[in-house]
Scaffold this motif. Sequence first.
Motif, short mmCIF file in Angstrom:
data_model
loop_
_atom_site.label_atom_id
_atom_site.label_comp_id
_atom_site.label_asym_id
_atom_site.label_seq_id
_atom_site.Cartn_x
_atom_site.Cartn_y
_atom_site.Cartn_z
N LYS A 135 -14.93 -1.21 -4.80
CA LYS A 135 -14.45 -2.56 -4.46
C LYS A 135 -15.41 -3.64 -4.92
O LYS A 135 -14.99 -4.71 -5.35
N SER A 136 -16.71 -3.38 -4.87
CA SER A 136 -17.69 -4.39 -5.25
C SER A 136 -17.81 -4.55 -6.77
O SER A 136 -18.16 -5.61 -7.26
N LEU A 193 -15.18 -6.19 -13.40
CA LEU A 193 -14.79 -5.35 -14.54
C LEU A 193 -13.37 -5.65 -15.00
O LEU A 193 -13.08 -5.69 -16.20
N LEU A 194 -12.47 -5.88 -14.04
CA LEU A 194 -11.10 -6.25 -14.38
C LEU A 194 -11.06 -7.59 -15.11
O LEU A 194 -10.37 -7.76 -16.13
N PHE A 195 -11.82 -8.55 -14.59
CA PHE A 195 -11.86 -9.88 -15.21
C PHE A 195 -12.38 -9.80 -16.64
O PHE A 195 -11.81 -10.38 -17.57
N LEU A 196 -13.48 -9.06 -16.82
CA LEU A 196 -14.09 -8.96 -18.16
C LEU A 196 -13.19 -8.19 -19.12
O LEU A 196 -13.11 -8.52 -20.31
N MET A 197 -12.53 -7.16 -18.60
CA MET A 197 -11.63 -6.39 -19.46
C MET A 197 -10.46 -7.25 -19.94
O MET A 197 -10.12 -7.26 -21.13
N ILE A 254 -25.15 -9.95 -8.35
CA ILE A 254 -24.18 -10.84 -8.98
C ILE A 254 -24.37 -10.87 -10.50
O ILE A 254 -23.41 -10.87 -11.27
N MET A 255 -25.64 -10.87 -10.94
CA MET A 255 -25.92 -10.89 -12.37
C MET A 255 -25.41 -9.63 -13.07
O MET A 255 -25.10 -9.65 -14.26
N ALA A 256 -25.32 -8.55 -12.32
CA ALA A 256 -24.81 -7.30 -12.89
C ALA A 256 -23.31 -7.16 -12.72
O ALA A 256 -22.73 -6.14 -13.09
N PRO A 290 -22.57 -10.60 -17.53
CA PRO A 290 -21.20 -10.25 -17.89
C PRO A 290 -20.38 -11.43 -18.41
O PRO A 290 -19.74 -11.34 -19.46
N LEU A 291 -20.40 -12.55 -17.68
CA LEU A 291 -19.59 -13.70 -18.07
C LEU A 291 -20.09 -14.32 -19.37
O LEU A 291 -19.30 -14.64 -20.26
#
Length: 444
Positions: free
Chosen positions: A276-277, A282-286, A255-257, A420-421
Amino acid sequence: MTEERILQMLDERKFKELKEELEHMYPVDLVELMEDFTQKQLVMVFRLLAKEEAAETFTEMDSDMRETLIGGLTDSELEEVMEEMYLDDTVDVLEEMPANVVDRLLMATDEETRQQINQLLQYPEDSAGSVMNVDYIALRKEMTVAESILKIRQVGINKETIYTCYVTEKRKLIGMVDVKELLTTSESKTIEEIMDTNVLYAHTTDDQEEVAQIINKYGLIALPIVDHEMCMVGIVTVDDAMDVLQEETTEDISIMAGVSPSDDSYFETTVLEHVKSRLPWLLFLMLSATVTQMIMNHYESALAVMPQLAGFIPMLTGTGGNCGSQSSTLVIRGISVGEIEFGDLFRVIFKEIRVAILISLILSVVNGIRIIVMGQGDALVALTIGLTMACTIVIAKVVGCTLPLVAEKIGLDPAIMATPLISTLVDISTISVYFAIVSAVFSL
């Protein structure tokens, strides 16, 4: 013993010699050697193992290897394996198998065991009840030490652990006694005289990670599990606790990654499952980076006047992201081991602010010298970057330590608020602070 050696002995039909060699191997090591065996080879090796070793080896296998092996075993052989396995291991196996295999495994167990399995399967996932073992030694308080030792000798062979015995009265947990105490005490004494009534325990609905942490914190061999009426229903042993902690740590790291957790190993997971995982985060961060782009577009005129300002942005955002990740990692670790709670929020923030001030002073001075020496700007530019870096580090540290605690408080996994967040939030804050300071200093 190597994989090639085992296969060679099978080909040469040296079964007696191979059987003797296998007696000296640990089940976990044997499973590693058999990972690439065919079904026929798996079955041939498995049939050379003694009952107890066969059960332990079966437990150590992954779901694919178990399914392959089960397909080659007879019903009687499967029944022998199931009889030797501890109940909690049996439940773990059943949870990973497809329905047709589960039906065959259940048919290989007796009615009493089947009822116990069904009871364990009804407990919530990741609860203490779902990982406990119902095989434990229960004593009565009026029993003598001699009677207790005799009982351990009679039933201990079928129990996962005999080092701690539990004292019950009408199934209610009232005390515990160690085998060491039994062996070093007069045989005429009663259990009531020597038992410890200050017993740590957990409920069937408690989270399995909390139970594992209790076992780890107090150095227990096993922890008794009780129902809502304080009746003892099972134990969670230290080996189960280690498995739970490993699973939870793996999940947190994933999750941290920014990767959705998976029970399968890296090579067992298909390419599409990996995609999928990883894709949602990546979409959210982009898409969240759009906010950063909008801020930079707003200050486009400032960049046009002083284009060298853009060169410092990667360094500032990178430093902020790293500082936030450091704080979040330490806080998440503290939450996991029970060292930090939500009530410690302001203590943690105060400490991180002090850390941030010292770090920002050192980094700002070093970076300012670098800017001047490398001719990337004058003292005013160095001061501007230094102020921005100081603000960025303080914000990053506060965000990094606060979000995991808030997540824990509202019932989310603290690991969600990880690298990431936090990096994205810190990037947005850094760009905003940077251009605000630049605009104020250079009147842009």
